[in-house]
Design a protein around this motif. Structure first.
Motif: not given
Ligand SMILES: Cc1cc2nc3c(=O)[nH]c(=O)nc-3n(C[C@H](O)[C@H](O)[C@H](O)COP(=O)(O)O)c2cc1C
Length: 206
Positions: A161-176
């Motif tokens: 889902t788009i939600d899956d994509m949004v979540d992965q991007l958000a988590c990657r940004a936080i990890d940075l």
């Protein structure tokens, strides 16, 4: 243990859902204190892309909220201890202002402070296609110490889902941000290459 302060700046590029998810994810982490500033254009994209409930929702999750023009706010000073900052999404206007040090809004001033204090600054710079000025600004902020993370989804996690994509991007940004809690994004564990797999199968059959 003192909470780690994270500033989230929302500027007026497309991708407001990523900002919302970043704030939701940060709110799930008890050791994190979220400080929020939304530009005027950011309010507009939140309203346009998500709806009228988006702004009150993220405001309810943040620990402190600052007006976009309050250049006298705590986060405008390097003496205020902050772990780092994410600008999500980061418009080309905000990117260019950070690149030139034109710190006349709170988002840009807070970003400028992260750079001068040698703290993490993650910019989810969003525009497409890009002209040379955009690319040069990305190079400039990278040379200054920022991390440019265009919000480009990965497909190898097989998002449904788009939600899956949004979540992965958000988590990657936080990890940075390199928070002390460690990483939260899904990790690619690797896979056996096709040629290797077929030779393993062949060996088993022999
Ligand atoms: C619906 C909408 C979508 C936009 N998308 C983008 C975008 O993806 N990237 C961008 O650089 N600007 C985008 N803009 C234009 C910015 O909002 C505009 O340049 C604004 O001045 C940015 O101000 P800010 O950096 O203070 O938030 C968009 C504007 C609107 C209304």
């Amino acid at each position: 243990m003192k909470p780690e302060r994270v500033i989230v700046g929302i500027s007026g590029a497309s991708g407001a859902a990523i900002a919302v998810r970043i704030i939701e994810r940060l709110a799930e982490l008890p050791s994190i204190e979220t400080h929020l500033v939304v530009s005027d254009a950011g309010r507009r994209t939140l309203q346009h892309e998500i709806g009228p409930r988006a702004l009150p929702h993220i405001r309810s999750l943040a620990c402190r909220i600052y007006p976009a023009g309050d250049i006298g706010a705590a986060i405008a000073s390097g003496s205020f201890p902050v772990h780092g900052m994410i600008v999500a999404p980061c418009s080309m206007r905000t990117l260019s202002a950070v690149a030139s040090g034109h710190a006349d809004t709170l988002i840009v001033r807070a970003a400028d402070v992260q750079l001068k204090e040698r703290r993490r600054l993650v910019l989810l710079a969003r525009e497409t296609p890009l002209h040379l000025g955009h690319l040069r600004n990305m190079c400039t902020v990278t040379e200054m110490g920022a991390i440019v993370m265009p919000p480009v989804p990965a497909f190898y996690h097989k998002p449904q889902t788009i939600d899956d994509m949004v979540d992965q991007l958000a988590c990657r940004a936080i990890d940075l941000l390199a928070l002390s809690i460690g990483t939260i994004a899904r990790i690619w564990e690797g896979e056996v290459a096709e040629t290797e797999r077929s030779s393993t199968v062949t060996n088993l059959l022999l």
